[in-house]
Scaffold this active site. Structure first.
Site, PDB file in Angstrom:
ATOM      1  N   ARG A   1       0.855  -1.174   0.000  1.00  0.00           N
ATOM      2  CA  ARG A   1       0.000   0.000   0.000  1.00  0.00           C
ATOM      3  C   ARG A   1       0.894   1.228   0.000  1.00  0.00           C
ATOM      4  O   ARG A   1       2.003   1.196   0.559  1.00  0.00           O
ATOM      5  CB  ARG A   1      -0.850   0.062   1.279  1.00  0.00           C
ATOM      6  CG  ARG A   1      -2.168  -0.675   1.219  1.00  0.00           C
ATOM      7  CD  ARG A   1      -3.169  -0.012   0.276  1.00  0.00           C
ATOM      8  NE  ARG A   1      -4.442  -0.717   0.245  1.00  0.00           N
ATOM      9  CZ  ARG A   1      -4.724  -1.750  -0.549  1.00  0.00           C
ATOM     10  NH1 ARG A   1      -3.834  -2.201  -1.400  1.00  0.00           N
ATOM     11  NH2 ARG A   1      -5.921  -2.310  -0.527  1.00  0.00           N
TER      12      ARG A   1
ATOM     13  N   GLU B   1      -2.043   8.105  -3.714  1.00  0.00           N
ATOM     14  CA  GLU B   1      -2.370   7.764  -5.104  1.00  0.00           C
ATOM     15  C   GLU B   1      -3.829   8.135  -5.407  1.00  0.00           C
ATOM     16  O   GLU B   1      -4.656   8.135  -4.491  1.00  0.00           O
ATOM     17  CB  GLU B   1      -2.116   6.274  -5.369  1.00  0.00           C
ATOM     18  CG  GLU B   1      -2.972   5.328  -4.553  1.00  0.00           C
ATOM     19  CD  GLU B   1      -2.609   3.864  -4.761  1.00  0.00           C
ATOM     20  OE1 GLU B   1      -1.451   3.488  -4.605  1.00  0.00           O
ATOM     21  OE2 GLU B   1      -3.548   3.099  -5.065  1.00  0.00           O
TER      22      GLU B   1
ATOM     23  N   HIS C   1      -1.144   0.697  -9.561  1.00  0.00           N
ATOM     24  CA  HIS C   1      -1.907  -0.180  -8.651  1.00  0.00           C
ATOM     25  C   HIS C   1      -2.661  -1.271  -9.434  1.00  0.00           C
ATOM     26  O   HIS C   1      -3.891  -1.335  -9.397  1.00  0.00           O
ATOM     27  CB  HIS C   1      -2.885   0.658  -7.800  1.00  0.00           C
ATOM     28  CG  HIS C   1      -3.288  -0.030  -6.534  1.00  0.00           C
ATOM     29  ND1 HIS C   1      -3.543   0.631  -5.359  1.00  0.00           N
ATOM     30  CD2 HIS C   1      -3.477  -1.339  -6.240  1.00  0.00           C
ATOM     31  CE1 HIS C   1      -3.884  -0.230  -4.412  1.00  0.00           C
ATOM     32  NE2 HIS C   1      -3.852  -1.445  -4.931  1.00  0.00           N
TER      33      HIS C   1
HETATM   34  C1  GLV Z   1      -5.493  -4.304  -3.908  1.00  0.00           C
HETATM   35  O1  GLV Z   1      -4.684  -3.492  -3.617  1.00  0.00           O
HETATM   36  C2  GLV Z   1      -6.231  -5.047  -2.931  1.00  0.00           C
HETATM   37  O2  GLV Z   1      -6.119  -4.760  -1.729  1.00  0.00           O
HETATM   38  O3  GLV Z   1      -6.981  -5.948  -3.330  1.00  0.00           O
END
Ligand code: GLV
Length: 326
Positions: free
Chosen positions: A239, A268, A286
Site C-alpha cells: 500500500r 495515489e 496499482h
Molecule cells: C489491492 O490493492 C487489494 O487490496 O486488493
C-alpha cells in the site's frame, strides 16, 4: 421489497446483473470518484455497499447512514475501512482475500524482474531513439536467480512470492513478519525468518507485502533505506504509505539503493513528483491483481458477501464477524 445496495464504482456488468436479482441496485456507470458528502448522499437508504479501496467508510459515514448493514470491499486490503467504527455501528465489513493471491504474487515477481533488469528504463531509451549500438554494459542490471530475496509481510501473497523465488529462481528467501510461519509453511516457501534489521541489510531484492495501518505507516523510510545494500532493489506492492516516497526518491536519486518498483503510492493516484524524475524506478498504477479472471473472482466474492449477508445473515470473508447474527 428488495433491500437497496449501492455499487460505488464501475464494475463488471454481470456483477451488477447478479446483484440486481437480489437487490434494488444503484450503480456508478460513469465511475465517478465521489466525495465523502456524495458517498453519504448515495448511501441514504442503502442496506449494503459494494466498494473498492477508494471509498472510505469511517465513523462519520456510518453515523450519517444508519440503514447501512454491510460494506463489501472488492479488495483484499481494507485500510479504507475503520473496522472498529464499523463494529461499533453494527456494520459488517468484508474483503476479498485468497482469490487474488497467485495473480498478485505473479505481479510482484514481474515488478521485481522489471526493476532488477531495468526493463522500463531501457524501453524508454529505445523508444526515444537513443539506441544506436550494442554495448557490453548497456542497462546492466542486478542478478535475480540465486540471490537473496527478502519479503516483509509473509501472508498469503508474501508466501506466493517466496515460492516463486525459491522454487523458480533458486533464491535464498528470508522474511520478516509479525509472527513466524509454521515449520511446514517455512519449508514450502524455503524461507527463513530473520529480524527486520537482517532483512533490510541482507536482501538483494526486498518485496513489501505488509497491510497498511497507522502502525505500518512509513515502515520503510530514510533510516531503513540507509540499512539496505546500495545494490539492492525495493518493490512495494502493499500500500502507499508503507514507504516514505519522498525519502525513497532521495535514496534512488543518490543511488543509496539501486532501483525500486512501485505499484502503490502515498496519496495515489497522485505520485510524488520526485519519483517521476528519477530513472531507476518502475512505476505502475496499482494493478497487481489486474487480470480479468482475478478481478472477476474478486467482484464475485464481494457480491457473494452482500447476497449471503443480506439474504441469510452469512458472509464468506467477514472482517468483524462479531456483528454477524447469532
Ligand atoms: C489491492 O490493492 C487489494 O487490496 O486488493
Amino acid at each position: 421489497m428488495k433491500p437497496k445496495v449501492l455499487i460505488a464504482r464501475a464494475v463488471f456488468p454481470e456483477t451488477i446483473a447478479r446483484l440486481s436479482l437480489h437487490f434494488e441496485v444503484e450503480s456508478n456507470p460513469d465511475d465517478t470518484i465521489w466525495t465523502k458528502a456524495q458517498l453519504i448522499q448515495k448511501l441514504q437508504g442503502k442496506a449494503g455497499a459494494f466498494t473498492t479501496g477508494s471509498e472510505r467508510i469511517d465513523a462519520e459515514v456510518l453515523a450519517a447512514c444508519p440503514q447501512l448493514k454491510i460494506v463489501a470491499n472488492m479488495a483484499v486490503g481494507y485500510n479504507n475501512f475503520d473496522v472498529d467504527a464499523m463494529t461499533a455501528a453494527g456494520v459488517l465489513g468484508t474483503n476479498a482475500p485468497d482469490v487474488l493471491t497467485e495473480t498478485t504474487a505473479d505481479f510482484g515477481f514481474a515488478l521485481l524482474m522489471a526493476t532488477a533488469r531495468r526493463v522500463t528504463e531501457s524501453e524508454h531509451y529505445l523508444r526515444a531513439g537513443l539506441w544506436t549500438k550494442w554495448s557490453y554494459d548497456m542497462f546492466a542490471g542486478a542478478e535475480v536467480h540465486g540471490r537473496t530475496l527478502g519479503i516483509l509481510g509473509m501472508g498469503r501473497i508474501g508466501q506466493g512470492i517466496a515460492r516463486r523465488g525459491a522454487h523458480g529462481f533458486g533464491m535464498n528467501v528470508i522474511y520478516h513478519n509479525r509472527s513466524q510461519l509454521s515449520p511446514a509453511l517455512e519449508a514450502a516457501c524455503k524461507a527463513r525468518y530473520v529480524s527486520k534489521e537482517e532483512l533490510l541489510g541482507s536482501a538483494d531484492h526486498l518485496v513489501l507485502v505488509v497491510p497498511y495501518s497507522a502502525a505500518s505507516h512509513h515502515t520503510v523510510g530514510a533510516a531503513e533505506l540507509a540499512r539496505m545494500k546500495p545494490t539492492a532493489t525495493l518493490v512495494n506492492i502493499a500500500r502507499g504509505g508503507i514507504v516514505d516516497d519522498a525519502a525513497l526518491a532521495v535514496a534512488l536519486r543518490d543511488k543509496r539503493i539501486a532501483a525500486a518498483g512501485l505499484d502503490v503510492f502515498e496519496g495515489e493516484p497522485k505520485v510524488h513528483p520526485d519519483l517521476l524524475t528519477v530513472p531507476n524506478v518502475v512505476l505502475t498504477p496499482h494493478i497487481a491483481s489486474a487480470t480479468i479472471p482475478t478481478r472477476r473472482a474478486m467482484a464475485n466474492l464481494a457480491a457473494d458477501n452482500l447476497i449471503g449477508f443480506l439474504t441469510e445473515g452469512k458472509a464468506l470473508t467477514p472482517l468483524n464477524p462479531q456483528v454477524l447474527p447469532g
